[in-house]
Design an enzyme around this catalytic site. Structure first.
Site, PDB file in Angstrom:
ATOM      1  N   CYS A  62       1.568  -4.724   9.571  1.00  0.00           N
ATOM      2  CA  CYS A  62       0.470  -5.586  10.034  1.00  0.00           C
ATOM      3  C   CYS A  62       0.814  -6.449  11.231  1.00  0.00           C
ATOM      4  O   CYS A  62      -0.046  -6.765  12.043  1.00  0.00           O
ATOM      5  CB  CYS A  62       0.042  -6.472   8.878  1.00  0.00           C
ATOM      6  N   ALA A 114     -11.692  -5.136   3.738  1.00  0.00           N
ATOM      7  CA  ALA A 114     -11.606  -5.451   2.303  1.00  0.00           C
ATOM      8  C   ALA A 114     -11.465  -6.957   2.108  1.00  0.00           C
ATOM      9  O   ALA A 114     -12.041  -7.532   1.176  1.00  0.00           O
ATOM     10  CB  ALA A 114     -10.434  -4.715   1.673  1.00  0.00           C
ATOM     11  N   GLY A 115     -10.710  -7.600   3.011  1.00  0.00           N
ATOM     12  CA  GLY A 115     -10.508  -9.051   2.919  1.00  0.00           C
ATOM     13  C   GLY A 115     -11.824  -9.810   2.981  1.00  0.00           C
ATOM     14  O   GLY A 115     -12.034 -10.779   2.245  1.00  0.00           O
ATOM     15  N   GLU A 123      -4.034 -11.954   3.452  1.00  0.00           N
ATOM     16  CA  GLU A 123      -3.150 -11.505   4.537  1.00  0.00           C
ATOM     17  C   GLU A 123      -3.729 -10.203   5.048  1.00  0.00           C
ATOM     18  O   GLU A 123      -3.682  -9.187   4.361  1.00  0.00           O
ATOM     19  CB  GLU A 123      -1.727 -11.259   4.009  1.00  0.00           C
ATOM     20  N   LYS A 180      -2.703  -5.237  -9.052  1.00  0.00           N
ATOM     21  CA  LYS A 180      -3.383  -3.971  -8.774  1.00  0.00           C
ATOM     22  C   LYS A 180      -2.743  -3.344  -7.539  1.00  0.00           C
ATOM     23  O   LYS A 180      -3.006  -3.740  -6.415  1.00  0.00           O
ATOM     24  CB  LYS A 180      -4.885  -4.151  -8.548  1.00  0.00           C
ATOM     25  N   GLU A 211      -7.108  -2.432  15.017  1.00  0.00           N
ATOM     26  CA  GLU A 211      -5.805  -2.093  14.443  1.00  0.00           C
ATOM     27  C   GLU A 211      -5.742  -0.599  14.159  1.00  0.00           C
ATOM     28  O   GLU A 211      -6.598  -0.067  13.453  1.00  0.00           O
ATOM     29  CB  GLU A 211      -5.612  -2.884  13.151  1.00  0.00           C
ATOM     30  N   GLY A 261      -4.168  -6.710   2.732  1.00  0.00           N
ATOM     31  CA  GLY A 261      -4.797  -5.431   3.038  1.00  0.00           C
ATOM     32  C   GLY A 261      -5.628  -5.538   4.296  1.00  0.00           C
ATOM     33  O   GLY A 261      -5.371  -6.392   5.146  1.00  0.00           O
ATOM     34  N   SER A 262      -6.621  -4.681   4.387  1.00  0.00           N
ATOM     35  CA  SER A 262      -7.404  -4.617   5.620  1.00  0.00           C
ATOM     36  C   SER A 262      -8.369  -5.793   5.734  1.00  0.00           C
ATOM     37  O   SER A 262      -8.756  -6.402   4.731  1.00  0.00           O
ATOM     38  CB  SER A 262      -8.187  -3.310   5.644  1.00  0.00           C
ATOM     39  N   THR A 263      -8.771  -6.040   6.955  1.00  0.00           N
ATOM     40  CA  THR A 263      -9.717  -7.129   7.202  1.00  0.00           C
ATOM     41  C   THR A 263     -11.066  -6.828   6.544  1.00  0.00           C
ATOM     42  O   THR A 263     -11.717  -7.730   6.004  1.00  0.00           O
ATOM     43  CB  THR A 263      -9.837  -7.370   8.719  1.00  0.00           C
TER      44      THR A 263
HETATM   45  P1  NAD Z   1      -7.051  -1.746   2.083  1.00  0.00           P
HETATM   46  O1  NAD Z   1      -7.700  -3.037   2.386  1.00  0.00           O
HETATM   47  O2  NAD Z   1      -7.870  -0.533   2.144  1.00  0.00           O
HETATM   48  O3  NAD Z   1      -6.446  -1.796   0.608  1.00  0.00           O
HETATM   49  C1  NAD Z   1      -5.536  -2.794   0.193  1.00  0.00           C
HETATM   50  C2  NAD Z   1      -5.641  -2.969  -1.295  1.00  0.00           C
HETATM   51  O4  NAD Z   1      -6.904  -3.530  -1.625  1.00  0.00           O
HETATM   52  C3  NAD Z   1      -5.569  -1.678  -2.087  1.00  0.00           C
HETATM   53  O5  NAD Z   1      -4.896  -1.953  -3.303  1.00  0.00           O
HETATM   54  C4  NAD Z   1      -7.031  -1.335  -2.326  1.00  0.00           C
HETATM   55  O6  NAD Z   1      -7.223  -0.516  -3.443  1.00  0.00           O
HETATM   56  C5  NAD Z   1      -7.632  -2.706  -2.516  1.00  0.00           C
HETATM   57  N1  NAD Z   1      -9.023  -2.872  -2.140  1.00  0.00           N
HETATM   58  C6  NAD Z   1      -9.689  -2.293  -1.111  1.00  0.00           C
HETATM   59  N2  NAD Z   1     -10.943  -2.763  -1.049  1.00  0.00           N
HETATM   60  C7  NAD Z   1     -11.079  -3.675  -2.024  1.00  0.00           C
HETATM   61  C8  NAD Z   1     -12.143  -4.531  -2.455  1.00  0.00           C
HETATM   62  N3  NAD Z   1     -13.326  -4.537  -1.859  1.00  0.00           N
HETATM   63  N4  NAD Z   1     -11.913  -5.359  -3.498  1.00  0.00           N
HETATM   64  C9  NAD Z   1     -10.713  -5.392  -4.110  1.00  0.00           C
HETATM   65  N5  NAD Z   1      -9.682  -4.597  -3.763  1.00  0.00           N
HETATM   66  C10 NAD Z   1      -9.855  -3.756  -2.724  1.00  0.00           C
HETATM   67  O7  NAD Z   1      -5.788  -1.701   3.029  1.00  0.00           O
HETATM   68  P2  NAD Z   1      -4.668  -0.559   3.152  1.00  0.00           P
HETATM   69  O8  NAD Z   1      -5.244   0.526   3.964  1.00  0.00           O
HETATM   70  O9  NAD Z   1      -4.123  -0.234   1.811  1.00  0.00           O
HETATM   71  O10 NAD Z   1      -3.542  -1.351   3.933  1.00  0.00           O
HETATM   72  C11 NAD Z   1      -3.512  -1.444   5.291  1.00  0.00           C
HETATM   73  C12 NAD Z   1      -4.051  -2.781   5.760  1.00  0.00           C
HETATM   74  O11 NAD Z   1      -3.309  -3.872   5.208  1.00  0.00           O
HETATM   75  C13 NAD Z   1      -3.937  -2.964   7.256  1.00  0.00           C
HETATM   76  O12 NAD Z   1      -5.128  -3.468   7.791  1.00  0.00           O
HETATM   77  C14 NAD Z   1      -2.844  -4.000   7.420  1.00  0.00           C
HETATM   78  O13 NAD Z   1      -2.868  -4.744   8.583  1.00  0.00           O
HETATM   79  C15 NAD Z   1      -3.012  -4.828   6.220  1.00  0.00           C
HETATM   80  N6  NAD Z   1      -1.770  -5.546   5.938  1.00  0.00           N
HETATM   81  C16 NAD Z   1      -1.704  -6.887   6.174  1.00  0.00           C
HETATM   82  C17 NAD Z   1      -0.530  -7.566   5.952  1.00  0.00           C
HETATM   83  C18 NAD Z   1      -0.421  -9.044   6.173  1.00  0.00           C
HETATM   84  O14 NAD Z   1       0.469  -9.639   5.614  1.00  0.00           O
HETATM   85  N7  NAD Z   1      -1.272  -9.660   6.949  1.00  0.00           N
HETATM   86  C19 NAD Z   1       0.575  -6.907   5.489  1.00  0.00           C
HETATM   87  C20 NAD Z   1       0.489  -5.536   5.277  1.00  0.00           C
HETATM   88  C21 NAD Z   1      -0.705  -4.872   5.498  1.00  0.00           C
END
Ligand code: NAD
Length: 482
Positions: free
Chosen positions: A288, A236-237, A254, A180, A387, A232-234
């Site tokens: 990140c 969402a994580g 991550e 996705k 962040e 992705g973001s903390t």
């Molecule tokens: P985001 O969390 O908003 O979205 C990331 C992905 O998750 C997208 O595909 C989104 O559609 C999906 N998503 C969002 N909420 C979800 C949920 N509840 N359930 C399932 N899927 C969901 O993040 P973003 O704004 O796209 O990316 C930026 C973030 O990613 C920053 O916080 C950055 O630090 C982090 N990031 C971390 C790493 C790492 O390796 N640690 C690398 C790159 C980016």
């Protein structure tokens, strides 16, 4: 519009989407629509997961191939990714604003092919079964089986690279994978689908379901999924971790970071500007692992602020597809608003802006913000805690090395970081004391050969390195008579 697609890549075939909904992708630099793709709905996810399960259960399927046969396919895949790398770099850069110079070198082009080759090489060597002499007589066979159907959820900042952090080991292990992508960067996954279609993987091994967070949440909880891999973001994580906890579903996360770049008192600051730029502002700050808290010794504080101010004010801001651009636009209008909100907060909390702080002159189109340096910032300020994900640095003074380590560790996050020094041994001893998953001494770039990931709110688990193959394998023990 140049990139228009009307079918989804599901189960190895181009299939008609279940809904009429579409995703339009805008160029971060020009704000023009550059592509449109169908948005997948829950029925498409159901279809993708069913195809992935069927692939896992097929006794002749990918999961049951000889590892060397899978490795041969990964090698071919790597060859095509390397050949077409500039197409991927162009697409990524146009969508998310990543300067093409960094998209084309390593950032979005080096990892995919390299990771496919690396994991292919590992499975050629790794035995699927190992027989041990049992402690009570008889033998014990320990097998490495694929974990099953993987849901891979990827952000927009390094859409190809972060996808291959998951796709390459998952395929090597024999898993099926449902991807996705982020709505902001879906176009490169359609190019990937073309590559996959030509590659001739068995049906169902890879599917791509473009959509937003609701679709991601639906996929995470799908009963047919065995493992979730998320970047992705903390925020969402946490939601994903909690869904997986309830389901007892393995998950790697991550997440975000707020790492420290520690300038030691002996550092050659002026001579390290190139490395410092990569370690603090790479991809317009949308990375990140960046050291966005720069810790400077009080004795050299003014000098460090000056060097960083020159670095930021001298960085060429421009269209992400111009090869001379060092800082491109933010990936979306909403994200720029978020970054600008942090800049306003930094000012309101008393930070001193030494350069930037607004939008660049003459750039009315595109989601640009000026590279910005805040001096006289405390580690307790909002811009030091949260962040920002933009080209905004806080320069924080420290008294001595112990103080620097204490400030570095006073963070909710622990993902990256750097130490700058003319004495590498000293740098290593400070690096060992920082609570983080990865750190660099006078350099930083995640190296495919070693685990990458975070501690604290930066995530759970590791990607990259031979270690990460284990994320996609599970052990099965068979006791037998001799
Ligand atoms: P985001 O969390 O908003 O979205 C990331 C992905 O998750 C997208 O595909 C989104 O559609 C999906 N998503 C969002 N909420 C979800 C949920 N509840 N359930 C399932 N899927 C969901 O993040 P973003 O704004 O796209 O990316 C930026 C973030 O990613 C920053 O916080 C950055 O630090 C982090 N990031 C971390 C790493 C790492 O390796 N640690 C690398 C790159 C980016």
């Amino acid at each position: 519009m140049k990139h228009v697609h009307d079918a989804l890549f599901i189960g190895g075939e181009w299939t008609a989407p279940s809904t009429d909904a579409t995703i339009t992708v805008l160029s971060a630099s020009t704000e023009e629509a550059i592509g449109q793709v169908p948005e997948a709905g829950p029925a498409d996810v159901d279809k993708a997961v069913a195809a992935a399960r069927a692939a896992i259960r097929d006794p002749q399927g990918w999961a049951h191939w000889e590892p060397s046969a899978r490795a041969d396919v990964l090698d071919r895949f790597a060859g095509v990714m390397a050949e077409r790398s500039s197409e991927f770099a162009q697409l990524v850069s146009a969508q998310n604003g990543m300067p093409i110079a960094s998209a084309a070198i390593q950032a979005e082009t080096g990892y995919p092919a390299g990771l496919l080759q690396m994991y292919g090489g590992i499975i050629r060597e790794q035995p699927v079964e190992e027989t041990r002499q049992g402690a009570f007589g008889g033998n014990v066979v320990v097998r490495r089986d694929p974990v099953g159907v993987v849901a891979a959820i990827v952000p927009w900042n390094y859409p190809q690279t972060l996808l291959f952090f998951k796709l390459a080991p998952a395929l090597a292990a024999g898993c099926s994978i449902v991807i996705k992508p982020s709505p902001e960067t879906v176009l490169d996954t359609f190019l990937l689908a073309e590559v996959l279609k030509d590659l001739g993987l068995p049906p169902g091994v890879v599917s791509i379901v473009p959509g937003g967070r609701d679709l991601g949440a639906y996929l995470v909880k799908h009963p047919g999924v065995d493992k979730v891999a998320f970047t992705g973001s903390t925020v969402a994580g946490r939601a994903i971790a909690s869904a997986c906890a309830e389901l007892l579903r393995p998950v790697t996360l991550e997440l975000g970071g707020k790492s420290a770049a520690i300038i030691l008192a002996d550092a050659d600051v002026a001579g390290s500007v190139e490395g410092l730029f990569v370690a603090t502002m790479m991809n317009n700050g949308q990375t990140c692992f960046l050291g966005t808290r720069v810790l400077a010794p009080r004795s050299r504080y003014a000098e460090v602020v000056d060097v960083l101010t020159d670095m930021a004010s001298g960085a060429v801001v421009g269209d992400s597809l111009d090869t001379g651009t060092a800082i491109g636009p933010m990936a979306s209008s909403a994200h720029r608003a978020r970054v600008e909100g942090y800049i306003a907060k930094g000012k309101a909390e008393g930070g001193r802006v030494t350069t930037g702080g607004g939008r660049p002159n003459g750039r009315d189109v595109g989601w640009f913000v000026e590279p910005t340096i805040f001096a006289d910032v405390d580690n307790s300020a909002t811009i030091s805690r949260e962040e920002i994900f933009g080209p905004v640095l806080s320069v924080i003074p420290y008294a001595d090395e112990d103080d620097a380590v204490a400030i570095a560790n006073d963070s909710d996050f622990g993902l990256g970081g750097t130490i700058w020094t003319t004495d590498t041994d000293r740098g290593m001893s400070v690096a060992r004391r920082v609570e983080t998953g990865t750190i660099g001494v006078n350099t930083y770039l995640p190296d495919p050969v070693a685990p990458f990931g975070g501690v604290k709110a930066s995530g759970i688990g590791r990607e990259l390195g031979p270690e990460a193959l284990g994320n996609y394998q599970q052990f099965k023990t068979i006791y037998r008579t001799a």
